[in-house]
Each structure stands twice: as structure tokens, then as C-alpha cells.
Design an enzyme around this catalytic site. Structure first.
Site, PDB file in Angstrom:
ATOM      1  N   SER A 206      45.392  20.951  55.978  1.00 58.77           N
ATOM      2  CA  SER A 206      46.093  19.908  56.718  1.00 58.77           C
ATOM      3  C   SER A 206      46.899  18.977  55.806  1.00 58.77           C
ATOM      4  O   SER A 206      47.703  19.447  54.998  1.00 58.77           O
ATOM      5  CB  SER A 206      45.068  19.144  57.571  1.00 58.77           C
ATOM      6  OG  SER A 206      45.714  18.295  58.469  1.00 58.77           O
ATOM      7  N   ASP A 370      48.149  24.657  66.947  1.00 57.94           N
ATOM      8  CA  ASP A 370      46.737  24.895  66.594  1.00 57.94           C
ATOM      9  C   ASP A 370      45.827  23.869  67.282  1.00 57.94           C
ATOM     10  O   ASP A 370      44.706  23.637  66.852  1.00 57.94           O
ATOM     11  CB  ASP A 370      46.546  24.908  65.071  1.00 57.94           C
ATOM     12  CG  ASP A 370      46.737  23.537  64.421  1.00 57.94           C
ATOM     13  OD1 ASP A 370      46.950  22.534  65.144  1.00 57.94           O
ATOM     14  OD2 ASP A 370      46.660  23.466  63.178  1.00 57.94           O
ATOM     15  N   HIS A 403      42.970  23.813  64.560  1.00 60.03           N
ATOM     16  CA  HIS A 403      43.297  23.083  63.333  1.00 60.03           C
ATOM     17  C   HIS A 403      42.118  23.018  62.352  1.00 60.03           C
ATOM     18  O   HIS A 403      42.292  23.211  61.149  1.00 60.03           O
ATOM     19  CB  HIS A 403      43.739  21.670  63.718  1.00 60.03           C
ATOM     20  CG  HIS A 403      44.331  20.902  62.582  1.00 60.03           C
ATOM     21  ND1 HIS A 403      45.523  21.262  61.989  1.00 60.03           N
ATOM     22  CD2 HIS A 403      43.916  19.787  61.930  1.00 60.03           C
ATOM     23  CE1 HIS A 403      45.795  20.408  61.018  1.00 60.03           C
ATOM     24  NE2 HIS A 403      44.846  19.512  60.959  1.00 60.03           N
TER      25      HIS A 403
END
Ligand SMILES: *[C@@H]1O[C@H](CO)[C@@H](O)[C@H](O)[C@H]1NC(C)=O
Ligand SMILES: *[C@@H]1O[C@H](CO)[C@@H](O)[C@H](O)[C@H]1NC(C)=O
Ligand SMILES: *[C@@H]1O[C@H](CO)[C@@H](O)[C@H](O)[C@H]1NC(C)=O
Length: 435
Positions: A206, A370, A403
């Protein structure tokens, strides 16, 4: 018909398997891996000084009771944040402030913070080591790397950081974020130096990916070629997310039912990294409305106006000066990059706010992504780097993986480890490709 070819294939396959198995037995021959977590993905500690003013009796300097002899306690993640009176204490301590005079951010008065275990994987396995089962973060990924021969502290390292502080465009100070980049640079060099000069594999999740791309851009090509073997970015929000606009407008309790999103909104708005993750006009179509209200709509080129209209005018200046010029480019680092991310998960794409304004939760229209990051943002490097010389980019999409489940899901872990192994045993993969 193609029996002949099949034989050659088998022969080469077995040669490469030999190379593969020989190499796995020796840890020394692996490229060191450095893990760079996402926002909220590592522990933070705090200490209160005499300057600290509590907002309520509950939040006085005695809370929490459990501190180490020097007064340090765990600020993130601490489960008391889930209970309303303490959510307020947490906010006060977690918030950071932009000072227009020095053009940089600082902690709340009387709150010192630090990131434990820099260099080690310890700080990012669990967000709270006393609550391992519910706060597991990179633990499954670290275990999977250990299964293929990596050893924490020897050729596997972690680069936790204070994820509230971001970076800024050139000419603007960002003391905390820049210190992290220089610590990460040293960690890369020492990991490589202690592995016989082998360049390292950077593996981010991320937000960590955005820091890495900046680190690479801020160092000379010769340094990158000497120290970086490969950069693998998991779930990287290259162009921000629409979800971030909801966080700024109405707060985001991250699906925790006990937490009132408006209670955490102030703290979330204060985070420089959240501002960094607003949908970028470089990546999101400037003509597409992302937020729609009775009064009009906002696209990626209206973020400053949006901040003003939701009642966060303090954010306008740092956004325009520090963030906007930073997100205008996605510099190509000229080291091989692989993006791995989930797809086909419902992801907020357009937010509708009714008459009651931005305090109420919006109606949401979902699109591909996601679950947190929109597809256009996950894919942004592909379009930005199209046709770039000396830039190899591989994209691995994993349907149905979200995610954060990318760090736990068996299929996803298999693909990530496969990629790391492929990089370590390049001879075998290039032989296979030649076939
Ligand atoms: C790694 O080695 C290089 C020389 O090859 C040296 O210049 C550099 O300072 C070393 N870095 C660290 C962090 O030890
Ligand atoms: C729309 O504009 C009016 C008048 O300026 C304002 O009171 C209201 O809060 C706005 N609503 C939204 C959702 O922006
Ligand atoms: C690509 O790499 C070659 C060799 O290292 C270099 O001469 C050339 O300038 C690079 N191209 C770009 C666009 O940087």
C-alpha cells in the site's frame, strides 16, 4: 508432433529445477528482502511530557496506566481506541498539525512519538503483539518468506515508519518523512553490504510503495543499480483513492462497528499521508465526478475546493503546495518493478451526499478495484510508464483478493513468493522463457 521440443523443454526444466534446488539450500545466495508496510501497518509508541494538556479527566497523563520506566506506551495499535471516551484521548495524541510558518507538520504539544524496531520485522508482524490473532499484519507474509529460506535479521528486514507523516514536493520540508527515507536508504545499503554486495528486493504494501518510489527517484541511477535488484509493490494506491474523499468528508471507522466515524475524522484529516492519498489528477480522469452533492460535483482536479467545502480549509494550503506538485509525476526508477494487486472487489467510485451535507454517510456507487483502491490507481504505472526506455514493469492481478487480504490469502502469498523466487533464480526463469 512437438515431442522433440517437449524433450528439450523437459531437459531445460530439470536443469532449472536443479539450479532452483541447489540455490534454495543456501540462504547466502538470496537477495535480501526489505518490507515496507502500509499506513497503520506498524506499531507506534508515545510518551507524554509536562507540556501535555489533557482534554478530559480520563485522558490525563496517567492514562494509560501501563507504560515502560521511561514513560513510553503503545499508541498504535491500542484496543482502547475502540471505546468512545478513549477514542477522544487517542485522537488528541495521534493528531499532527501543519504549521504554515515552518511549512511542515509536528506532533500534538506534549506528545513525543517513536517507531519501535526499525530494521526488524518485529514491529510489523502484529499491530499489537498482545493481540496477535486480531492484529496480525505482515506475519503470514514473513512466515512464507521464511519457508523459502529467508531469515529475519539476516536477509529479511522491516522498515516501519511514522505513517502519519508524508513527503512533500521539492522545496518543502518534511523532516519526519525525509528522515525515514534516509534511514531506509541506510538499511538498504547495510542489507546489501552484509549479503556480499547483493542488491536488495524491496517489498512494499500500500502506502509503502509511494515512499519507495520517492526514495528511488531521490537517489542517482548509479545508486539504484548498485543496491536495488527489484521493487515489488503490493496493493499500491499510485494515484490515491476515492475512499480517501469519504474519509475526509465523513470519517472512516474502517468497518469497526463500535467506532463513530465522525469521532476519528479530525485525526484522519490531520494525517499528511491521508492528504497524499486523495485522488490525483494525474491518474483519475479530471472530468469524471467523484463526489456529487446537490450543489455540484468534484473531480480529481477539484480536491482543494472539496477540502474547503467539507469544512477543512486548513488542508487547502498543504494540499496545493506540498501534495499536488508531488503527485503530478510517477517517476520511472529504471529498476525492475512488479505490481501485485487484487481486482474485482467492490470499491467506492462515486460518492453521493444528500441535503444533510458531508456529515452523513454518502450513497456509494462501486466500481472495480481491491475494495479500497480503485483499479485506475492500482494500474497507474502501466499507463504512466508506457513505452519508457529501461523500465521493466510486470503486473499481477489476483481476482477477488482485497487490499489487505493480499497479505494473508494463500493464492496471493503463493504469487508473491513465486515472484521473489523468480527474481532470485533469474537464470532458470530466463531459460524457461527462451523455451
Ligand atoms: C555499504 O558499502 C559501501 C561501499 O561499497 C559504503 O560506501 C557504504 O557506506 C556502506 N553502507 C552502509 C550502510 O554500511
Ligand atoms: C450546498 O450549499 C449550501 C449553501 O451554500 C450549503 O448550506 C450546503 O451545506 C451545501 N450542501 C452540500 C452538500 O455541499
Ligand atoms: C537507458 O539505459 C542506457 C544504458 O544504461 C542509457 O545510456 C540510456 O540513457 C537510458 N535511457 C534513459 C531514457 O534513461
Amino acid at each position: 508432433m512437438n515431442l522433440h521440443l517437449t524433450h528439450i523443454k523437459l531437459a531445460i526444466l530439470s536443469i532449472s529445477m536443479m539450479i532452483f534446488t541447489c540455490k534454495t539450500s543456501s540462504t547466502n545466495s538470496l537477495h535480501p528482502v526489505i518490507l515496507i508496510p502500509g499506513s497503520g501497518g506498524n506499531q507506534l509508541e508515545a510518551r507524554l511530557t509536562a507540556e501535555y494538556k489533557s482534554s478530559s479527566l480520563l485522558c490525563n497523563r496517567w492514562y494509560p496506566l501501563k507504560k515502560d520506566p521511561d514513560g513510553w506506551f503503545r499508541l498504535w495499535f491500542d484496543p482502547t481506541v475502540l471505546f468512545k471516551p478513549f477514542t477522544k484521548c487517542f485522537n488528541k495524541r495521534m493528531m499532527i498539525y501543519y504549521d504554515p510558518d515552518v511549512d511542515d507538520y509536528h506532533n500534538a504539544p506534549g506528545v513525543e512519538t517513536r517507531v519501535p524496531s526499525f530494521g526488524s520485522t518485529q514491529g510489523l508482524l502484529y499491530l499489537n503483539p498482545n493481540l496477535k490473532s486480531i492484529t496480525s499484519y505482515m506475519e503470514p507474509l514473513v512466515r512464507s518468506l521464511e519457508e523459502v529460506g529467508y531469515v529475519s535479521g539476516s536477509n529479511l528486514f522491516g522498515a516501519p515508519y511514522d505513517f502519519r507523516y508524508g513527503l512533500a514536493a521539492e522545496g518543502h520540508p518534511s523532516i519526519v518523512g525525509s528522515k525515514f527515507l534516509s534511514d531506509l536508504k541506510n538499511l538498504i545499503e547495510s542489507a546489501s553490504n552484509s549479503s556480499g554486495g547483493r542488491p536488495v528486493i524491496l517489498l512494499s504494501h500500500s502506502l509503502g510503495g509511494l515512499f519507495v518510489l520517492q526514495l528511488l527517484d531521490r537517489n542517482p541511477t548509479s545508486w539504484r543499480h548498485k543496491y536495488i535488484k527489484h521493487f515489488i509493490a503490493l496493493s499500491a494506491p499510485w494515484g490515491g483513492t476515492v475512499e480517501e474523499m469519504r474519509t475526509f468528508a465523513s470519517g472512516n471507522a474502517f468497518g469497526v462497528p463500535l467506532v463513530d466515524p465522525l469521532l476519528v475524522r479530525e485525526e484522519q484529516r490531520s494525517c499528511a499521508t491521508n492528504l497524499w492519498l486523495m485522488p490525483s489528477p494525474k491518474v483519475f480522469d479530471r472530468t469524471k465526478p467523484l463526489v456529487i452533492t446537490r450543489n455540484g460535483s468534484y473531480s480529481s482536479s477539484d480536491i482543494a475546493q472539496f477540502l474547503q467545502d467539507i469544512g477543512f480549509p486548513e488542508g487547502v494550503r498543504p494540499y496545493k503546495m506540498r501534495v499536488l506538485p508531488l503527485v503530478q509525476s510517477l517517476p520511472s526508477p529504471q529498476v525492475p518493478v512488479t505490481c501485485v494487486f487484487g481486482s474485482g472487489v467492490r470499491t467506492p467510485e462515486t460518492l453521493f451526499y444528500g441535503d444533510s451535507g458531508f456529515e452523513k454517510r454518502p450513497e456509494v456507487v462501486y466500481g472495480d478495484g481491491d475494495g479500497t483502491v480503485n483499479m485506475v490507481s492500482l494500474m497507474a504505472l502501466e499507463s504512466a510508464w508506457d513505452g519508457r526506455e529501461n523500465q521493466s514493469l510486470k503486473v499481477i492481478k489476483i481476482p477477488g483478493v482485497s487490499h489487505t487480504s493480499i497479505l494473508k490469502d494463500g493464492t496471493a502469498l503463493g504469487r508473491i513468493i513465486g515472484e521473489v523466487s523468480g527474481i532470485n533464480y533469474e537464470i532458470s526463469t530466463s531459460l524457461l522463457r527462451w523455451v
